[in-house]
Design a protein around this motif. Structure first.
Motif, PDB file in Angstrom:
ATOM      1  N   CYS A 249     -21.616   5.337  25.162  1.00 26.03           N
ATOM      2  CA  CYS A 249     -21.318   6.754  24.961  1.00 26.03           C
ATOM      3  C   CYS A 249     -22.608   7.583  24.903  1.00 26.03           C
ATOM      4  O   CYS A 249     -23.695   7.051  24.679  1.00 26.03           O
ATOM      5  CB  CYS A 249     -20.475   6.963  23.707  1.00 26.03           C
ATOM      6  SG  CYS A 249     -21.413   7.073  22.182  1.00 26.03           S
ATOM      7  N   ALA A 250     -22.464   8.859  25.091  1.00 31.41           N
ATOM      8  CA  ALA A 250     -23.634   9.747  25.142  1.00 31.41           C
ATOM      9  C   ALA A 250     -24.372   9.771  23.807  1.00 31.41           C
ATOM     10  O   ALA A 250     -25.592   9.888  23.770  1.00 31.41           O
ATOM     11  CB  ALA A 250     -23.190  11.159  25.520  1.00 31.41           C
ATOM     12  N   TYR A 251     -23.638   9.624  22.715  1.00 33.85           N
ATOM     13  CA  TYR A 251     -24.270   9.647  21.387  1.00 33.85           C
ATOM     14  C   TYR A 251     -25.179   8.434  21.213  1.00 33.85           C
ATOM     15  O   TYR A 251     -26.274   8.543  20.687  1.00 33.85           O
ATOM     16  CB  TYR A 251     -23.211   9.639  20.287  1.00 33.85           C
ATOM     17  CG  TYR A 251     -22.491  10.937  20.129  1.00 33.85           C
ATOM     18  CD1 TYR A 251     -22.945  11.900  19.233  1.00 33.85           C
ATOM     19  CD2 TYR A 251     -21.356  11.214  20.878  1.00 33.85           C
ATOM     20  CE1 TYR A 251     -22.292  13.097  19.089  1.00 33.85           C
ATOM     21  CE2 TYR A 251     -20.691  12.416  20.744  1.00 33.85           C
ATOM     22  CZ  TYR A 251     -21.161  13.355  19.849  1.00 33.85           C
ATOM     23  OH  TYR A 251     -20.515  14.546  19.701  1.00 33.85           O
ATOM     24  N   CYS A 252     -24.712   7.278  21.638  1.00 33.60           N
ATOM     25  CA  CYS A 252     -25.485   6.050  21.429  1.00 33.60           C
ATOM     26  C   CYS A 252     -26.651   5.938  22.401  1.00 33.60           C
ATOM     27  O   CYS A 252     -27.654   5.313  22.097  1.00 33.60           O
ATOM     28  CB  CYS A 252     -24.586   4.832  21.575  1.00 33.60           C
ATOM     29  SG  CYS A 252     -23.496   4.621  20.156  1.00 33.60           S
ATOM     30  N   ARG A 253     -26.525   6.549  23.569  1.00 38.69           N
ATOM     31  CA  ARG A 253     -27.573   6.421  24.587  1.00 38.69           C
ATOM     32  C   ARG A 253     -28.764   7.329  24.335  1.00 38.69           C
ATOM     33  O   ARG A 253     -29.827   7.141  24.892  1.00 38.69           O
ATOM     34  CB  ARG A 253     -27.003   6.705  25.971  1.00 38.69           C
ATOM     35  CG  ARG A 253     -26.245   5.519  26.559  1.00 38.69           C
ATOM     36  CD  ARG A 253     -26.142   5.685  28.066  1.00 38.69           C
ATOM     37  NE  ARG A 253     -25.639   6.995  28.417  1.00 38.69           N
ATOM     38  CZ  ARG A 253     -24.396   7.233  28.832  1.00 38.69           C
ATOM     39  NH1 ARG A 253     -23.553   6.238  28.955  1.00 38.69           N
ATOM     40  NH2 ARG A 253     -24.011   8.451  29.139  1.00 38.69           N
TER      41      ARG A 253
END
Ligand SMILES: [Zn+2]
Length: 268
Positions: A249-253
């Protein structure tokens, strides 16, 4: 706070004896728990056992976040409360109840509904966060804020005779969005706060969450990261389901974070 760092006091040695006899805990581990801060969001069916076990076990500082009042229909599972508490604030009632364990424990009361505006300031001071809420909106708010601030947290959900839980260590294990994408719409998923739940089922899952918090604080064992713990109480089948390990996900990346997991504790 100096008393907590000098070593276990005689009183604490007896109070937490059975904790310290666990090889993975010991006196050093108990001291670490006494110096730890855990935030429990939701002081209901899951939050009650979590708070009771963490306070009994000597986690030194507990945050209790809940904007609700105790109602009669809560009592069948929310074991922090009794008949006399109906109509009173859950936060303040929980603090009163938990304060009976030992006067050295500190409780921070947060009688608020979490929002995108207040969630980060709320979780910032804590080492570990427990999601003990009953709706997807809150769960994704907690997920996003914990990932952004790199706070490890425990996610859980219970309904009828089923429960599930997993632990997220941001940047090291998949989060809710990595696995489920967006929060499901209420039209496709029944609201947990309007469904049945057997009190003891919430008790079991809450006890798992409390155990994960302690393990994470002590940095022992294997957390439920990248693995979903599910329990069907009807058939008594526990499963630990492996999840895709990719941080998709964008948050984790996102990179360039300035925060650290368990700040000041990661090397002990
Ligand atoms: Zn993610």
């Amino acid at each position: 706070m100096a008393e907590k760092t000098a070593g276990l006091q005689e009183l604490h040695r007896e109070l937490y004896l059975r904790n310290t006899l666990v090889p993975e805990v010991g006196e050093a581990g108990q001291l670490r728990l006494l110096n730890s801060r855990v935030l429990v969001i939701g002081a209901g069916g899951l939050g009650s056992p979590v708070l009771l076990y963490l306070a009994a076990g000597g986690v030194g500082e507990l945050g209790i976040a809940d904007h609700d009042e105790v109602s009669l229909s809560n009592l069948q599972r929310q074991i922090l409360y009794g008949r006399d508490d109906v109509g009173n604030s859950k936060c303040f009632t929980a603090r009163e109840r938990l304060s009976r364990f030992h006067p050295h424990l500190q409780f921070n009361v947060h009688p608020l509904k979490i929002t995108a505006e207040n969630i980060r300031a709320l979780i910032e001071p804590y080492h570990f966060v427990i999601d003990a809420t009953d709706n997807f909106e809150a769960k994704f708010l907690i997920n996003d804020a914990c990932v952004r601030l790199e706070k490890p947290f425990s996610h859980a959900g219970v309904m009828n005779l089923h429960g599930q839980t997993m632990t997220v260590v941001p940047r090291r294990s998949p989060c809710l969005r990595c696995i489920f994408g967006e929060a499901p719409s209420e039209s496709v998923v029944p609201r947990a706060d309007q469904s049945g739940i057997l009190g003891s089922v919430a008790g079991v899952i809450g006890a798992v969450q409390a155990t994960e918090a302690v393990k994470c604080l002590l940095q022992v064992g294997e957390l439920l990261t990248g693995r979903l713990f599910t329990w069907d109480a009807l058939t008594m089948v526990f499963r630990v389901v492996p999840l895709p390990g990719d941080l998709t996900c964008a948050y984790c990346r996102q990179e360039n974070s300035t925060h650290h997991i368990l700040e000041g504790q990661q090397d002990g």
